[in-house]
Write a protein that holds these residues in place. Sequence first.
Motif, PDB file in Angstrom:
ATOM      1  N   TYR A 138       0.847  -1.189   0.000  1.00 15.00           N
ATOM      2  CA  TYR A 138       0.000   0.000   0.000  1.00 15.00           C
ATOM      3  C   TYR A 138       0.895   1.255   0.000  1.00 15.00           C
ATOM      4  O   TYR A 138       1.480   1.572  -1.015  1.00 15.00           O
ATOM      5  CB  TYR A 138      -0.987  -0.060   1.170  1.00 15.00           C
ATOM      6  CG  TYR A 138      -1.925  -1.238   0.994  1.00 15.00           C
ATOM      7  CD1 TYR A 138      -3.028  -1.149   0.150  1.00 15.00           C
ATOM      8  CD2 TYR A 138      -1.674  -2.461   1.611  1.00 15.00           C
ATOM      9  CE1 TYR A 138      -3.864  -2.241  -0.064  1.00 15.00           C
ATOM     10  CE2 TYR A 138      -2.512  -3.559   1.399  1.00 15.00           C
ATOM     11  CZ  TYR A 138      -3.596  -3.441   0.561  1.00 15.00           C
ATOM     12  OH  TYR A 138      -4.417  -4.520   0.344  1.00 15.00           O
TER      13      TYR A 138
ATOM     14  N   ARG B  22       3.698   0.113   4.074  1.00 12.45           N
ATOM     15  CA  ARG B  22       2.559  -0.609   4.649  1.00 12.45           C
ATOM     16  C   ARG B  22       2.187  -1.760   3.732  1.00 12.45           C
ATOM     17  O   ARG B  22       2.069  -1.610   2.525  1.00 12.45           O
ATOM     18  CB  ARG B  22       1.368   0.332   4.829  1.00 12.45           C
ATOM     19  CG  ARG B  22       0.318  -0.164   5.821  1.00 12.45           C
ATOM     20  CD  ARG B  22      -0.533   1.010   6.302  1.00 12.45           C
ATOM     21  NE  ARG B  22      -1.504   0.607   7.289  1.00 12.45           N
ATOM     22  CZ  ARG B  22      -1.232   0.409   8.581  1.00 12.45           C
ATOM     23  NH1 ARG B  22      -0.001   0.566   9.021  1.00 12.45           N
ATOM     24  NH2 ARG B  22      -2.171   0.054   9.423  1.00 12.45           N
TER      25      ARG B  22
ATOM     26  N   LYS C  62       0.153  -5.973   3.528  1.00 13.98           N
ATOM     27  CA  LYS C  62      -0.721  -7.010   4.084  1.00 13.98           C
ATOM     28  C   LYS C  62      -0.293  -8.332   3.482  1.00 13.98           C
ATOM     29  O   LYS C  62      -0.193  -8.455   2.259  1.00 13.98           O
ATOM     30  CB  LYS C  62      -2.191  -6.731   3.767  1.00 13.98           C
ATOM     31  CG  LYS C  62      -3.150  -7.771   4.348  1.00 13.98           C
ATOM     32  CD  LYS C  62      -4.610  -7.374   4.148  1.00 13.98           C
ATOM     33  CE  LYS C  62      -5.012  -7.439   2.706  1.00 13.98           C
ATOM     34  NZ  LYS C  62      -6.474  -7.188   2.515  1.00 13.98           N
TER      35      LYS C  62
ATOM     36  N   GLN D 258      -0.652 -12.601   3.010  1.00 19.44           N
ATOM     37  CA  GLN D 258      -1.527 -13.757   3.051  1.00 19.44           C
ATOM     38  C   GLN D 258      -0.688 -15.021   2.914  1.00 19.44           C
ATOM     39  O   GLN D 258       0.134 -15.117   2.000  1.00 19.44           O
ATOM     40  CB  GLN D 258      -2.552 -13.713   1.918  1.00 19.44           C
ATOM     41  CG  GLN D 258      -3.564 -12.596   2.022  1.00 19.44           C
ATOM     42  CD  GLN D 258      -4.477 -12.577   0.814  1.00 19.44           C
ATOM     43  OE1 GLN D 258      -4.148 -11.999  -0.214  1.00 19.44           O
ATOM     44  NE2 GLN D 258      -5.626 -13.214   0.925  1.00 19.44           N
TER      45      GLN D 258
ATOM     46  N   GLY E 299      -5.923 -14.321   5.017  1.00 22.10           N
ATOM     47  CA  GLY E 299      -5.579 -12.913   4.919  1.00 22.10           C
ATOM     48  C   GLY E 299      -5.143 -12.334   6.249  1.00 22.10           C
ATOM     49  O   GLY E 299      -5.721 -12.635   7.295  1.00 22.10           O
ATOM     50  N   GLY E 300      -4.107 -11.512   6.237  1.00 30.29           N
ATOM     51  CA  GLY E 300      -3.664 -10.830   7.434  1.00 30.29           C
ATOM     52  C   GLY E 300      -4.209  -9.420   7.481  1.00 30.29           C
ATOM     53  O   GLY E 300      -5.103  -9.049   6.728  1.00 30.29           O
ATOM     54  N   LYS E 301      -3.650  -8.608   8.355  1.00 33.91           N
ATOM     55  CA  LYS E 301      -4.065  -7.213   8.471  1.00 33.91           C
ATOM     56  C   LYS E 301      -2.930  -6.324   7.976  1.00 33.91           C
ATOM     57  O   LYS E 301      -1.766  -6.749   7.891  1.00 33.91           O
ATOM     58  CB  LYS E 301      -4.423  -6.864   9.915  1.00 33.91           C
ATOM     59  CG  LYS E 301      -3.277  -7.029  10.897  1.00 33.91           C
ATOM     60  CD  LYS E 301      -3.720  -6.679  12.317  1.00 33.91           C
ATOM     61  CE  LYS E 301      -2.553  -6.824  13.295  1.00 33.91           C
ATOM     62  NZ  LYS E 301      -2.944  -6.461  14.682  1.00 33.91           N
ATOM     63  N   LYS E 302      -3.250  -5.087   7.672  1.00 32.55           N
ATOM     64  CA  LYS E 302      -2.234  -4.154   7.220  1.00 32.55           C
ATOM     65  C   LYS E 302      -1.329  -3.770   8.389  1.00 32.55           C
ATOM     66  O   LYS E 302      -1.813  -3.432   9.476  1.00 32.55           O
ATOM     67  CB  LYS E 302      -2.883  -2.903   6.629  1.00 32.55           C
ATOM     68  CG  LYS E 302      -3.639  -3.140   5.342  1.00 32.55           C
ATOM     69  CD  LYS E 302      -4.256  -1.847   4.820  1.00 32.55           C
ATOM     70  CE  LYS E 302      -5.094  -2.087   3.576  1.00 32.55           C
ATOM     71  NZ  LYS E 302      -5.724  -0.851   3.076  1.00 32.55           N
ATOM     72  N   VAL E 303      -0.034  -3.853   8.151  1.00 32.52           N
ATOM     73  CA  VAL E 303       0.950  -3.479   9.171  1.00 32.52           C
ATOM     74  C   VAL E 303       2.064  -2.693   8.500  1.00 32.52           C
ATOM     75  O   VAL E 303       2.209  -2.715   7.273  1.00 32.52           O
ATOM     76  CB  VAL E 303       1.547  -4.715   9.880  1.00 32.52           C
ATOM     77  CG1 VAL E 303       0.472  -5.490  10.632  1.00 32.52           C
ATOM     78  CG2 VAL E 303       2.263  -5.621   8.881  1.00 32.52           C
TER      79      VAL E 303
END
Length: 319
Positions: free
Chosen positions: A250, A291, A293, A295, A300-304
């Motif tokens: 992102y 940023r 994310k 998988q 699916g993971g979260k945005k970090v």
Amino acid sequence: MRIALIGQQDFGKAVLHAFLARGASQGDTVVGVFCKPEQPGEKPDALREAAQAAGLPVFQFASLKSEEAHAALRALDADLGVMAYVLQFAPQSFVNLPKHGTIQYHPSLLPRHRGPSSINWPIALGATETGLTIFRPTDGLDEGPVILQKRCTIEADDTLGDVYFNKLFPLGVQALLEAADLVVTGRHTESIQDESQASYEGWFKAEEARIHWARHVDQVYNLIRACNPAPGAWFEMSDSQGRPMKVSVYDCRKHVTRTFAGVRGKPGDIVEIAAQSIFIAVQGGEIEVLRVKAQIGGAGGKKVDAATFAREHGLRAAS
């Protein structure tokens, strides 16, 4: 004027509220709203909910080509049809029913970038300007006569979200109000699109959003901007345990390499892990990824932030 609104989602909702807001002072009346029916499990359509909350007749036909859809629009006795983000095909026989016909919003400077992903493509191609068009819908996709256009810049670091939400969305709402006034009062002009300048592109989906690190830094950076926030530019790699991952990128920054001595690694290498980001080599420079994310195995993971991602998956910078 009596308005029949055809649309969906947040843009359709904003256009509805704009016509309702000036209704008392200028005599606008929204006489009915046409929305695409939601599929099972799909998020409720924002326009449908707003129209029902305002006590307006709402029509959801599987096809606007049906006689039922034509009869419903005919019965509304509308002065003008207004199409605000419509993914259903609306045939000429339908859009011609209102007294003054129908106008439609498209987020590009037609005839450039006809098609369903007309905001993504200019950004991905490195354009510095885009805009919107209000035109007459025809049976050809985004091919009808132009009524008015509005232009806006694409700044060097603008993302899809910046261009749409901060520029084309609010400009589009006001342009539909302006065009409606012009058409109903007979003050508008209609210009045939110049086919020598026309282009059509299809959906900007997962395959179009795939990152190829061997491409030039400008191409990679523009692609990531064009996919942020959706569909998310992505690439594949393995974590420290050899598990394949799909990583969506992102927020990022572009760094141009000025000299041969400044080259670090080969395209696709992680060349630095900083406090909150990672640097990935590409032709002509590096992309500082901020940023992501990840998988793994379809989960699916979260945005970090990218440094946290690197730490969690045991990634190291190439030596």
